[in-house]
Design an enzyme around this catalytic site. Structure first.
Site, PDB file in Angstrom:
ATOM      1  N   GLN A  48       0.841  -1.196   0.000  1.00  0.00           N
ATOM      2  CA  GLN A  48       0.000   0.000   0.000  1.00  0.00           C
ATOM      3  C   GLN A  48       0.881   1.253   0.000  1.00  0.00           C
ATOM      4  O   GLN A  48       1.994   1.225  -0.508  1.00  0.00           O
ATOM      5  CB  GLN A  48      -0.909  -0.050   1.235  1.00  0.00           C
ATOM      6  CG  GLN A  48      -1.831  -1.251   1.289  1.00  0.00           C
ATOM      7  CD  GLN A  48      -3.183  -0.986   0.635  1.00  0.00           C
ATOM      8  OE1 GLN A  48      -3.566   0.155   0.381  1.00  0.00           O
ATOM      9  NE2 GLN A  48      -3.910  -2.057   0.358  1.00  0.00           N
ATOM     10  N   HIS A  85       8.607   8.285   1.543  1.00  0.00           N
ATOM     11  CA  HIS A  85      10.067   8.349   1.457  1.00  0.00           C
ATOM     12  C   HIS A  85      10.502   9.803   1.637  1.00  0.00           C
ATOM     13  O   HIS A  85       9.847  10.719   1.115  1.00  0.00           O
ATOM     14  CB  HIS A  85      10.579   7.852   0.100  1.00  0.00           C
ATOM     15  CG  HIS A  85      10.236   6.434  -0.210  1.00  0.00           C
ATOM     16  ND1 HIS A  85      10.516   5.401   0.653  1.00  0.00           N
ATOM     17  CD2 HIS A  85       9.630   5.878  -1.291  1.00  0.00           C
ATOM     18  CE1 HIS A  85      10.106   4.267   0.105  1.00  0.00           C
ATOM     19  NE2 HIS A  85       9.558   4.531  -1.060  1.00  0.00           N
ATOM     20  N   SER A 139      10.137  -0.522   6.250  1.00  0.00           N
ATOM     21  CA  SER A 139       9.073  -0.967   5.351  1.00  0.00           C
ATOM     22  C   SER A 139       9.673  -1.759   4.196  1.00  0.00           C
ATOM     23  O   SER A 139      10.834  -1.560   3.823  1.00  0.00           O
ATOM     24  CB  SER A 139       8.291   0.240   4.812  1.00  0.00           C
ATOM     25  OG  SER A 139       7.735   0.990   5.863  1.00  0.00           O
ATOM     26  N   CYS A 167       1.282   1.716   4.939  1.00  0.00           N
ATOM     27  CA  CYS A 167       1.134   0.322   4.509  1.00  0.00           C
ATOM     28  C   CYS A 167      -0.310  -0.165   4.626  1.00  0.00           C
ATOM     29  O   CYS A 167      -0.561  -1.376   4.688  1.00  0.00           O
ATOM     30  CB  CYS A 167       2.082  -0.589   5.285  1.00  0.00           C
ATOM     31  SG  CYS A 167       3.798  -0.028   5.242  1.00  0.00           S
TER      32      CYS A 167
END
Length: 222
Positions: free
Chosen positions: A75, A79, A139, A170
């Site tokens: 999902q 960043h 992640s 996510c």
């Protein structure tokens, strides 16, 4: 030494997301059995990336940060500077690895690296990535195409975590994000990076690595 034991480590510095993503796609599509595997290390300018299964309702209020729909699994995530991203261009067939082997190798590398900083962490069966005190510190989102991987991990080192509250990270509404510096570990990516490389090479079975300063400029052209 056989080619599957060799890897090129590319240091990309800080880059916009889309040109590096396009370079990953091109590298994966154009490589053949003679091309060495590569791991790319990069920090990105602020961006939200939405995976193939991503649902729009998990992007709450992106504000001035762009949202990019991408071709990895998972999902939405964020960043930004202070986060170490690593992309894995691996010929899984040549290494006789399955996708689960790759995910487990990456997660174990992060767990062991963090243990070296006195941070107790572990993966979770229900949500890929690595967690410390039930908070997500790393992640993971990959894509496998014709037996070859791209995309990778995002390890929070010392960053502004505020953008994560603009999304359901996510796809989890109550997911709490954390980072290495907040758990008592190093605050400099330059300190974390060599430890990360060492652990990844060990867990993924690379015994010889070649380091490159960057990608050829043509590959970073959007």
């Amino acid at each position: 030494m056989s080619i599957e034991q060799n890897v090129i480590i590319r240091e990309l510095g800080r880059q916009d997301y889309i040109p590096v993503w396009k370079a990953m796609q091109a590298f994966t599509d154009e490589r053949d059995e003679t091309v060495m595997d590569e791991i790319w290390l990069v920090e990105h300018d602020p961006v939200f990336t939405q995976g193939q299964a991503g649902k729009a309702e998990h992007v709450l209020f992106p504000g001035d940060i762009p949202v990019v729909q991408v071709d990895r699994g998972g999902q939405v995530t964020y960043h930004g500077p202070g986060q170490q991203v690593a992309y894995f261009m691996i010929d899984l067939r040549r290494k006789s690895m399955g996708p689960r082997d790759l995910v487990s190798g990456i997660e174990n590398a992060i767990v062991d690296m963090l243990a070296g900083y006195g941070i107790e962490a572990s993966p979770r069966a229900d949500a890929p990535g690595v967690y410390a005190d039930n908070e997500k510190i790393c992640s993971l989102g990959l894509r496998i195409r014709k037996g070859k991987s791209f995309h990778g991990l995002a390890l929070n080192v010392n960053m502004d975590l505020e953008p994560f509250v603009r999304i359901n990270p996510c796809g989890y509404q109550d997911m709490v994000m954390t980072q290495i510096v907040d758990k008592g570990g190093p605050k400099e990516i330059a300190r974390v990076k060599p430890d990360l490389i060492d652990q990844l090479c060990e867990k993924l079975g690379y015994t010889k690595r070649l380091e490159q300063a960057d990608l050829p400029q043509a590959e970073l052209t959007d």
